[in-house]
Design an enzyme around this catalytic site. Structure first.
Site, mmCIF file in Angstrom:
data_model
loop_
_atom_site.group_PDB
_atom_site.id
_atom_site.type_symbol
_atom_site.label_atom_id
_atom_site.label_comp_id
_atom_site.label_asym_id
_atom_site.label_seq_id
_atom_site.Cartn_x
_atom_site.Cartn_y
_atom_site.Cartn_z
ATOM 1 N N ASP A 170 3.517 -0.664 -1.697
ATOM 2 C CA ASP A 170 2.147 -1.123 -2.003
ATOM 3 C C ASP A 170 2.197 -1.594 -3.410
ATOM 4 O O ASP A 170 1.548 -0.760 -4.218
ATOM 5 C CB ASP A 170 1.007 -0.759 -1.107
ATOM 6 C CG ASP A 170 -0.320 -1.405 -1.492
ATOM 7 O OD1 ASP A 170 -0.122 -2.631 -1.954
ATOM 8 O OD2 ASP A 170 -1.145 -0.574 -1.267
ATOM 9 N N LYS A 174 -1.959 -2.906 -8.664
ATOM 10 C CA LYS A 174 -2.312 -1.638 -9.178
ATOM 11 C C LYS A 174 -2.015 -1.478 -10.673
ATOM 12 O O LYS A 174 -0.824 -1.825 -11.005
ATOM 13 C CB LYS A 174 -1.479 -0.621 -8.281
ATOM 14 C CG LYS A 174 -1.904 -0.853 -6.854
ATOM 15 C CD LYS A 174 -1.287 0.246 -5.954
ATOM 16 C CE LYS A 174 -1.595 0.165 -4.480
ATOM 17 N NZ LYS A 174 -2.983 0.714 -4.291
ATOM 18 N N ASP A 177 2.832 4.675 1.790
ATOM 19 C CA ASP A 177 1.903 3.661 2.489
ATOM 20 C C ASP A 177 2.232 3.263 3.887
ATOM 21 O O ASP A 177 1.423 2.525 4.488
ATOM 22 C CB ASP A 177 1.475 2.546 1.598
ATOM 23 C CG ASP A 177 0.104 2.107 1.706
ATOM 24 O OD1 ASP A 177 -0.743 2.732 2.202
ATOM 25 O OD2 ASP A 177 -0.441 0.924 1.132
ATOM 26 N N GLU A 182 -4.427 -4.535 1.941
ATOM 27 C CA GLU A 182 -3.657 -5.335 2.790
ATOM 28 C C GLU A 182 -3.389 -4.497 4.072
ATOM 29 O O GLU A 182 -3.193 -5.151 5.174
ATOM 30 C CB GLU A 182 -2.394 -5.616 2.140
ATOM 31 C CG GLU A 182 -1.391 -4.311 2.083
ATOM 32 C CD GLU A 182 -1.718 -3.078 1.529
ATOM 33 O OE1 GLU A 182 -1.603 -1.985 1.739
ATOM 34 O OE2 GLU A 182 -2.788 -3.294 0.560
ATOM 35 N N ARG A 221 -5.616 -3.596 6.446
ATOM 36 C CA ARG A 221 -6.205 -3.971 7.561
ATOM 37 C C ARG A 221 -5.837 -5.146 8.154
ATOM 38 O O ARG A 221 -5.842 -5.665 9.203
ATOM 39 C CB ARG A 221 -7.613 -3.896 7.321
ATOM 40 C CG ARG A 221 -7.994 -4.756 6.145
ATOM 41 C CD ARG A 221 -9.184 -4.324 5.436
ATOM 42 N NE ARG A 221 -8.939 -3.254 4.686
ATOM 43 C CZ ARG A 221 -9.988 -2.358 3.872
ATOM 44 N NH1 ARG A 221 -11.004 -2.903 3.934
ATOM 45 N NH2 ARG A 221 -9.276 -1.455 3.224
#
Length: 333
Positions: free
Chosen positions: A210, A217, A228, A290, A292
């Site tokens: 991620d 990030k 993740d 991302e 959900r």
């Protein structure tokens, strides 16, 4: 210690147990004690499993805490011989009883499943890219055809049609075949369908890396994001446990939503309007949310399947740690 075989004994106290403690204090003590034994070079450690009255599952947790100390990451195991012991012994006052033998069997089965889950969750972004996870899952369940079935969806067009939100997250990663999204369905069926009393339906977040996507990030927050995918790893591990323990009363359907939230010219971005499997329109406000999106279409699919299942329960399992920490603090997260 001349009274003990090998001449060494490791004491690992829990400290005073209060009503505010949970069974985790047993796990921590067992793990620390076994770690100390291994560091001292013990090759045949004997774990004395006391029955802690404060916690009904204390013995099971104690054994699993001790076994946890033996775990070595997959990528190290694949490169070299890492076995650091000859055998493990377990001792309890009631060791002759059927109940304790059952606890030991359950602990070994759960630890095998936990190793499988850790291997997936802890693997780096390339060793456990979506395609590699599929290979590893198939290999792990290769001998479980009697009660486990696996279906893998990897065609881009099918994923775009049936899992459009997942497809959006995966867009920037689709140029690299091993990074493309995969949806893995794993189903456990009891050998005696007449005894099934409930159906567990599990959806696991499997974002293999991620970056945050277009909302990238920063300030070192990207490190560790290979984990993740631990939600999907947990679902796979749970089904592995079912394949070993074979609970007669359960049917379990698990979905691993595997993708990579990459950055690129085809990244999905904030303000996009996406049409989900359910037909609802979803407005993206942060591409680093991302998880959900990766799971939503599978959750809706589960809700469709649940209409035909006996006593269904739908759960999502995900590493949404930012929100967990905000709500419950670091311990729960």
């Amino acid at each position: 210690c001349e009274y003990v075989s090998g001449g060494r004994i490791v004491l690992s106290p829990t400290g005073k147990i209060t009503p505010y403690h949970d069974v985790n204090v047993i796990r921590e003590a067992a793990k620390k004690g076994m770690t100390r034994a291994l560091d001292a070079g013990m090759k045949k450690p004997l774990l004395v499993v006391e029955n802690v009255v404060d916690f009904p599952d204390g013995q099971l947790v104690c054994i699993m805490g001790g076994l946890e100390a033996f775990y070595i990451p997959l990528q190290i195991r694949e490169r070299q011989d890492t076995k650091n012991f000859i055998r493990i012994g377990l001792h309890a006052e009631e060791k002759q009883t059927e109940a304790f033998e059952r606890i030991v069997r359950n602990a070994i089965a759960l630890e095998r499943s936990r190793i499988f889950a850790r291997d997936i969750g802890g693997g780096d972004p390339e060793r456990m890219a979506p395609a590699k996870i599929v290979e590893y899952v198939k290999k792990s369940f290769a001998e479980d055809h009697n009660n486990i079935t696996i279906k893998v969806i990897e065609d881009e067009e099918i994923i775009a049609q049936e899992y459009p939100l997942l497809a959006a997250v995966s867009r920037a990663a689709n140029r690299i075949d091993r990074h493309k999204a995969r949806v893995v369905h794993i189903e456990y069926k009891s050998s005696n369908p007449s005894r099934v009393s409930e159906t567990l339906m599990l959806v696991g977040k499997g974002v293999t890396y991620d970056t945050g996507g277009a909302d990238i990030k920063i300030s070192g927050k990207m490190a560790g994001m290979a984990r993740d995918k631990c939600g999907a790893a947990a679902v796979a591990g749970f089904l592995k446990a079912c394949s070993i323990l074979k609970p007669p009363h359960l049917k379990v359907i698990g979905v691993l939503c595997l993708c990579r939230n990459s950055v690129g010219e085809d990244s999905y971005v904030s303000d996009e309007l996406l049409i989900s499997r359910s037909g609802k329109t979803v407005r993206v406000t942060n591409t680093d949310a991302e998880g959900r999106l990766a799971m939503a279409d599978s959750v809706f699919m589960m809700s469709e399947l649940a209409l035909k299942e006996l006593n269904p329960h739908i759960y999502t399992i995900a590493t949404l740690t930012g929100h967990a920490r905000a709500c419950y603090g670091n311990y729960t997260a």
